[in-house]
Each structure stands twice: as C-alpha cells, then as structure tokens.
Scaffold this active site. Structure first.
Site, short mmCIF file in Angstrom:
data_model
loop_
_atom_site.label_atom_id
_atom_site.label_comp_id
_atom_site.label_asym_id
_atom_site.label_seq_id
_atom_site.Cartn_x
_atom_site.Cartn_y
_atom_site.Cartn_z
N ALA A 167 0.66 3.28 0.90
CA ALA A 167 -0.37 3.73 2.02
C ALA A 167 -2.06 3.22 1.49
O ALA A 167 -2.33 4.09 0.72
CB ALA A 167 0.27 4.64 3.13
N PHE A 213 -5.79 4.74 2.62
CA PHE A 213 -6.77 6.30 3.13
C PHE A 213 -7.17 6.13 4.31
O PHE A 213 -7.28 7.02 5.08
CB PHE A 213 -7.58 6.56 1.91
CG PHE A 213 -9.21 5.68 2.22
CD1 PHE A 213 -10.08 5.97 3.48
CD2 PHE A 213 -9.53 4.75 1.67
CE1 PHE A 213 -10.94 5.57 4.31
CE2 PHE A 213 -10.30 4.25 1.86
CZ PHE A 213 -11.26 4.79 3.09
N LYS A 272 4.61 6.44 0.46
CA LYS A 272 3.95 7.15 -1.34
C LYS A 272 2.68 6.97 -0.37
O LYS A 272 1.78 5.83 -0.35
CB LYS A 272 3.54 6.17 -2.47
CG LYS A 272 2.76 6.88 -3.15
CD LYS A 272 1.68 6.67 -3.97
CE LYS A 272 0.60 5.87 -3.37
NZ LYS A 272 -0.52 7.05 -3.39
N GLU A 316 -3.44 9.07 -1.90
CA GLU A 316 -3.62 10.69 -2.73
C GLU A 316 -5.28 11.40 -2.51
O GLU A 316 -5.59 12.07 -2.26
CB GLU A 316 -4.30 10.60 -4.02
CG GLU A 316 -5.29 9.60 -4.69
CD GLU A 316 -4.73 8.08 -4.82
OE1 GLU A 316 -4.01 7.91 -3.85
OE2 GLU A 316 -5.64 7.24 -5.49
N ARG A 317 -6.38 9.94 -1.27
CA ARG A 317 -7.10 10.90 -0.89
C ARG A 317 -7.00 11.13 0.58
O ARG A 317 -7.65 12.36 0.74
CB ARG A 317 -8.32 9.85 -0.45
CG ARG A 317 -8.05 9.10 -2.11
CD ARG A 317 -9.66 8.76 -1.57
NE ARG A 317 -9.00 6.45 -2.15
CZ ARG A 317 -10.27 6.09 -2.12
NH1 ARG A 317 -11.74 6.20 -2.20
NH2 ARG A 317 -10.08 4.45 -2.39
N CYS A 367 -9.93 -2.23 7.93
CA CYS A 367 -9.74 -3.20 7.99
C CYS A 367 -10.01 -4.91 8.85
O CYS A 367 -10.00 -5.48 8.78
CB CYS A 367 -8.13 -3.78 7.20
SG CYS A 367 -7.05 -3.12 8.79
N GLU A 392 -15.72 -7.37 0.46
CA GLU A 392 -15.44 -6.04 1.00
C GLU A 392 -16.32 -5.00 0.96
O GLU A 392 -16.66 -4.42 0.12
CB GLU A 392 -13.60 -6.17 1.42
CG GLU A 392 -13.80 -5.33 2.35
CD GLU A 392 -12.19 -4.20 2.50
OE1 GLU A 392 -11.40 -5.03 1.08
OE2 GLU A 392 -11.81 -4.53 3.45
P1 NAD Z 1 -6.77 1.44 -2.31
O1 NAD Z 1 -6.04 -0.08 -2.85
O2 NAD Z 1 -7.52 1.41 -3.01
O3 NAD Z 1 -5.01 2.26 -2.13
C1 NAD Z 1 -4.12 2.21 -1.17
C2 NAD Z 1 -2.47 2.62 -2.17
O4 NAD Z 1 -3.36 2.09 -3.27
C3 NAD Z 1 -3.11 3.90 -2.23
O5 NAD Z 1 -1.83 4.25 -2.04
C4 NAD Z 1 -3.38 4.25 -4.22
O6 NAD Z 1 -3.26 5.36 -4.44
C5 NAD Z 1 -2.78 3.02 -4.35
N1 NAD Z 1 -3.52 1.95 -5.22
C6 NAD Z 1 -4.60 1.80 -5.54
N2 NAD Z 1 -5.39 1.22 -6.61
C7 NAD Z 1 -4.30 1.20 -7.45
C8 NAD Z 1 -3.66 0.38 -8.46
N3 NAD Z 1 -5.14 -0.22 -9.38
N4 NAD Z 1 -2.51 0.15 -8.66
C9 NAD Z 1 -1.71 0.34 -8.27
N5 NAD Z 1 -1.47 1.34 -7.12
C10 NAD Z 1 -3.27 1.54 -6.20
O7 NAD Z 1 -6.89 0.68 -0.67
P2 NAD Z 1 -7.64 1.90 -0.51
O8 NAD Z 1 -9.23 2.53 -0.45
O9 NAD Z 1 -6.85 2.90 -0.06
O10 NAD Z 1 -7.52 1.31 1.28
C11 NAD Z 1 -9.28 0.14 1.59
C12 NAD Z 1 -8.67 -1.08 1.35
O11 NAD Z 1 -7.62 -1.34 2.44
C13 NAD Z 1 -9.19 -2.39 2.28
O12 NAD Z 1 -9.46 -2.97 1.00
C14 NAD Z 1 -8.82 -2.15 3.56
O13 NAD Z 1 -9.38 -3.88 3.80
C15 NAD Z 1 -7.55 -2.49 3.46
N6 NAD Z 1 -6.74 -2.29 4.65
C16 NAD Z 1 -5.55 -3.18 4.80
C17 NAD Z 1 -5.51 -3.34 5.94
C18 NAD Z 1 -4.55 -4.34 6.29
O14 NAD Z 1 -3.31 -4.45 7.16
N7 NAD Z 1 -4.90 -5.64 5.98
C19 NAD Z 1 -4.71 -1.99 6.42
C20 NAD Z 1 -5.71 -1.26 6.13
C21 NAD Z 1 -6.58 -1.28 5.43
#
Ligand code: NAD
Length: 546
Positions: free
Chosen positions: A196, A198, A222, A225-226, A330, A429
């Site tokens: 998931a 944040f 999972k 982490e924030r 999003c 974005e």
């Molecule tokens: P993020 O990609 O940084 O983190 C999401 C998850 O992936 C976290 O659990 C994190 O620990 C993990 N993660 C982060 N970087 C990783 C990597 N390099 N390798 C493997 N795992 C990794 O996203 P965020 O900042 O928490 O959330 C914001 C993003 O999520 C925005 O881009 C938003 O558009 C998107 N979002 C999309 C939807 C949708 O339904 N399309 C819904 C909510 C959020």
C-alpha cells in the site's frame, strides 16, 4: 544548502538503527493531537503514537521485530516521532509466509457463510472504531479529520460489498450432454500479498483485505512505512471479528520486504498501489516468478471546463478536487483545461483557492493539512520553481506558507500555475496542492491534450450540454470519467478502471475485477447416467453392492 543536500538530510532523518523504544515528549503536538496520540498508544496492540515501536502481525500475534533497522514515522505537522516501523528481517518475513500458508489449508475450506460472517463482523468493528482509525490517519498522514473519515468510509464500502460474497461466488453449471454436467466454481489462489501507499492508509488496505479473505485466500499486507497505524488497527479489528490466526498478516518495511514478496515462491498474487517506479519494478519482478500482479500507479488527471458549465459548481468542484488532501490523491484534479471563454474564470478560481485554510488536521476549519514529508515538500516546491524557469506563470504561490502554531510542518499552500504541456510541472506527477492550468480553444483541442497525456486514471468534464458530455465521454482515452463530477472514483459494485500508464496488469481492483483477481476457475465435467441408478423400484433381493 543545496536541494540535494537537504533531501538527503530529510531522508536520513527518517531512518534509525536502534531497536529500543523511547518516549519523546509529544509536547509539540497540539492538545487534541496529543490526547489522540496517547489514546492510540494505550488502546491498540500493534501500533503506537507516542514513540513506541509498531509491531508486525504474524500468525495472529502482534510481535516486536528483531530488525536492526527501523524507519521513523513522524507527524507531518510537527515532525514529532510517533512510532517506528521495522525493516522486517527475512526470518520474520518467512514466518509470516508460513503462517499464511498454514492458515490457507483450513481457511480455504471454510464455509462461504463463515467467511461472509467474518466480513459482516469486520464491518461492525470498523464502524465502531472509525474514530480511532481516523485519528491515526490525521496524526501520521496529516489529512483533516473529516477527510480521514472519508478515507475509512471508502474502504468500508468495499467491506460492505464483500458481505455479498455468497452471491458473488455463485458458479455456473449446465448439462452439456445427456446426464453429463459441466460446472465452474471460483476457488481461491493461496497466499496473496498487498502493498500500500501512504495517501489512503485505511482505504487502500481495505481495497484488498475483504475481497482476498472472503474469497478464501490468506493475505500478507505491507502498509506504507510512513503511516502504518490504520493498517495495524484494521488487523486488530479483523482479529476481534474472529478471523483465525494467520489468515491476515502484516509485515512492515521498504524495498527489501517488497522484493521478498515479489520473489516468494509461495505467494501467488500481488496487489500494489503507489508510484510508477515501484509499480513497474513490482510488476516485472512479480511476473518473473509467475505471480498474478495488479499495479495501480501514478496519475495526471485533467478537468475540462467548458464555457457553458455551471461556473459555481465547476469552480468549487475544481478547488475541492485539486487541493483537498493537499493534492495527495491519485484522483486529484492536477490539471485544468480551460476551454474558450472559460479562460476568463481563472482570476475567480485563484480567489477561491486563496480562501482555503491550511493547518493541522485536527484544527477547526482546516481545508488542507501538510504534505507527507520534507522530501515531498521539496519535490513539490522544486516543480513549482521549474515552471517559473520554463516560462510558466505562478498565479497563486503556496511556497513559503507558514502556519504559526506549527512552524515545523511540511506546509505548501494551494498553488495555481499557468503552463504549457511541454513543461515539467505538466509532464510529471506533482502529488501536492498544485493545479496546472492549460488553455484550449475548443473541445477537440482539450480532448487532444488529455489523450496525449500518458496517464489514464481519471478525468472530468464540466458542461451543461449532454451532447458535449457524450462526445467527451466517447472520445476520451481515460479509464474513469466524471461528467460534472470531479473525482469519479467508482463505488465497489464497479471496479477501479484507471488505464494507460496508470495501471499495469489485466484484472482491476475490487468489484467484479477484485473477485476475478483473487480467484481461479475450476471446471468439472461429470457423467452420472440416470439409467445406472439403483433403487428405482423397491428391491427385495439381498444387497450385494456389486
Ligand atoms: P510509493 O511508490 O513511494 O510507495 C508505495 C509502496 O511501495 C510503499 O509500500 C513503499 O514501501 C513501496 N515502495 C516504494 N518504493 C519502492 C521501490 N523502489 N521498490 C519497491 N517498493 C517500493 O508511493 P507513495 O508515495 O506511498 O504513494 C503515492 C503514489 O501512489 C502516487 O504516485 C499516487 O498517484 C499513487 N497512487 C495511485 C493510486 C491509484 O489507484 N492509481 C492510488 C493511491 C496512490
């Protein structure tokens, strides 16, 4: 200090290497936030908001991790340490997988009514404890209390839809030949995992938990982490709702935990919601080991404002969808395309945006809270600066905003930037309270702009003409379309349908798609000849069972 330096410092600040828990003063939190933080820490088994560690949930137990590395979770309005999450060790991850695998043997064979009752009981638990979950979201994520309640309610709707699981899983059967029946049943996959982001700490875990579990799978979640608190509370509520040990497990961490999920030969399916970089990585890595993977990713959602729109409704909708949750949705509207004479509404749009109140999420009258981290703030403000450098016009500048009671918050005020489609602020974005304004002469021009954008999560048109709306709806290449509706997130009797660069996979989240994602068909053909039946007539002979 250069941008890079301060970013590195921010990131470093978030990581600690100690396992011992400390009790830092919560004095920087406002009075309401402090009392909520203390309440959370005393009432919940798995999480804390007064500096204690967050636990993993493995095999029905909330267990303290032995991880050498921990990640700080801080209040984005004050930088107060609320809790720390472990970078789960590989042994602990294996324990979670084994617990889920063991639980699958019985949970997958539990009756459909047992699973339905669990979802119904979970629904009661979530409703009864909604306040606590919303409080945790305000503290860790920063959104307003009302918005945090919305976060939970949108997840709760998925739980409520899952209460209809017996009907949703009804199979098909037909007599394909004389006395020969073919039937199809939907069976679970096995151990599944859900990763998931944040921005919706309750809703997104609840996109997967009820459907995965009601269809007979076991699950490893999972959380981000924030802001892990909401997911830990949901896990505890699942336990209170009678879910057997091991059916749901929660492990924390960052890339190593995610990679372990992707590589595990036992995990059959991975659901991911988050940014593009992680999504592409998880899709490729998960598919490589043969998993079913669905990834919802980034977005750039356009609202097209036609000159015949109801101006008041269109501008209010825009303001809410662009700046609500500090733009960290999003489905936030991050681009507005003003068509023809609607361009003259820009000053009024700016005036309305100026009136929004930025403050800590528990404070009365707050419209938007802080952004999630100093690093996020830096990224947002540098994208605003890039617009200036590339010739854009900053019609409203939220940089440098201060909230006197909370001097350390990650504040960015509502920002409106007039730009063109070649600029970075349009192409990337931003995920902050920044609305990019693009001008277009006609509906066709607006459609061409929206369709040329690589993302396809959501879009909206504001018009009073049914014909204009119909043309837009028909021709726009975006998966979720609003007509006079700014954030057209489908309720869970439908499925999420973001497309293009906003989605990787074949089967979408929740609704019919969710059931399909978490099940596989078993098709059986059976022949029982009626003429072989015994006992059509009373038999008086000695039975021989031949
Ligand atoms: P993020 O990609 O940084 O983190 C999401 C998850 O992936 C976290 O659990 C994190 O620990 C993990 N993660 C982060 N970087 C990783 C990597 N390099 N390798 C493997 N795992 C990794 O996203 P965020 O900042 O928490 O959330 C914001 C993003 O999520 C925005 O881009 C938003 O558009 C998107 N979002 C999309 C939807 C949708 O339904 N399309 C819904 C909510 C959020």
């Amino acid at each position: 200090m250069s941008s890079n330096l301060s970013r590195t410092t921010c990131l470093r600040l978030r990581r600690t290497f100690a396992t011992a828990s400390s009790h830092p003063p919560l004095s920087k939190l406002g009075a309401t936030a402090r009392s909520k933080a203390e309440q959370i820490s005393s009432e919940w088994k798995g999480t804390s908001a007064n500096g204690e560690n967050t636990k993993n949930f493995i095999g029905g137990e909330f267990v303290e991790s032995k991880a050498p590395q921990w990640i700080d979770v801080v209040d984005p309005a004050t930088q107060t340490l609320l809790t720390r999450v472990p970078e789960t060790t590989s042994e602990e991850f294996e324990q979670a997988v084994n617990a889920a695998s063991e639980a699958y043997k019985t949970w997958s064979r539990s009756s459909i009514l047992t699973r339905q009752r669990f979802v119904m009981d979970l629904q009661h638990q979530l409703r009864a404890n909604g306040d606590a979950i919303a409080n945790s979201i305000v503290l860790e994520q920063g959104k307003t209390y009302a918005d945090a309640q919305g976060d939970l309610l949108r997840g709760l709707q998925v739980v409520e839809t899952a209460c209809g699981i017996p009907t949703a899983l009804l199979g098909e059967t037909i007599e394909v030949s004389k006395d020969m029946d073919t039937s199809t049943r939907r069976l679970p996959l096995g151990v599944c995992a859900s990763i998931a982001p944040f921005n919706f700490p309750a809703m997104i875990p609840l996109w997967t938990i009820p459907t995965a579990i009601a269809t007979g799978n076991t699950l490893i979640v999972k959380p981000s982490e924030r802001d892990p608190g909401a997911a830990m509370m949901i896990a505890e509520l699942c336990q209170r709702a009678g879910l057997p040990a091991g059916v749901l497990n929660v492990v924390h961490g960052t890339v190593p935990t995610v990679n372990a999920i992707c590589d595990s030969p036992i995990i059959k399916a991975v659901s991911f919601v988050g940014g593009d970089r992680a999504g592409k990585h998880i899709y490729e890595r998960g598919r490589k080991s043969g998993k079913r993977v669905q990834c919802n990713m980034g977005a750039k959602n356009h609202a097209v404002i036609m000159p015949d729109a109801n101006k008041n409704h269109a501008l209010n909708s825009l303001i809410g969808a662009a700046f609500g949750a500090a733009g960290q949705r999003c489905m936030a509207i991050s681009v507005v395309v003003l068509v023809g004479t609607a361009q003259s509404w820009l000053p009024e749009l700016v005036e309305r945006a100026k009136k929004l109140k930025v403050n800590q999420g528990f404070e009365q009258g707050t419209d938007l809270g802080p952004v999630i981290s100093p690093a996020a703030k830096l990224r947002i403000t540098s994208l605003i600066a890039s617009a200036e450098e590339q010739g854009g016009i900053i019609a409203l500048d939220g940089r440098g905003l201060e909230v006197p009671e909370y001097p350390d918050g990650n504040w960015v005020g509502p920002t409106v930037v007039e730009a063109t489609v070649d600029m970075r602020c349009y192409r990337e974005e931003i995920f902050g309270p920044v609305l990019v304004v693009i001008r277009a002469d006609t509906l066709d021009d607006a459609l061409a702009i929206v369709n040329a954008n690589p993302y396809g999560n959501g879009t909206a048109i504001f018009t009073q003409s049914g014909a204009t709306a119909r043309k837009f709806e028909r021709e726009v290449e975006v998966g979720q379309v609003g007509i006079n509706v700014p954030i057209p997130v489908p309720l869970p009797m439908f499925s999420w349908s973001g497309n293009k660069a906003s989605f990787l996979g074949d089967v979408p989240f929740y609704g019919r798609g969710g059931i399909d994602f978490y099940t596989q068909n078993k098709t059986t053909t059976a022949l029982w000849r009626a003429e072989d039946a015994v006992g059509n007539k009373a038999s008086v002979d000695m039975p021989t069972h031949n």
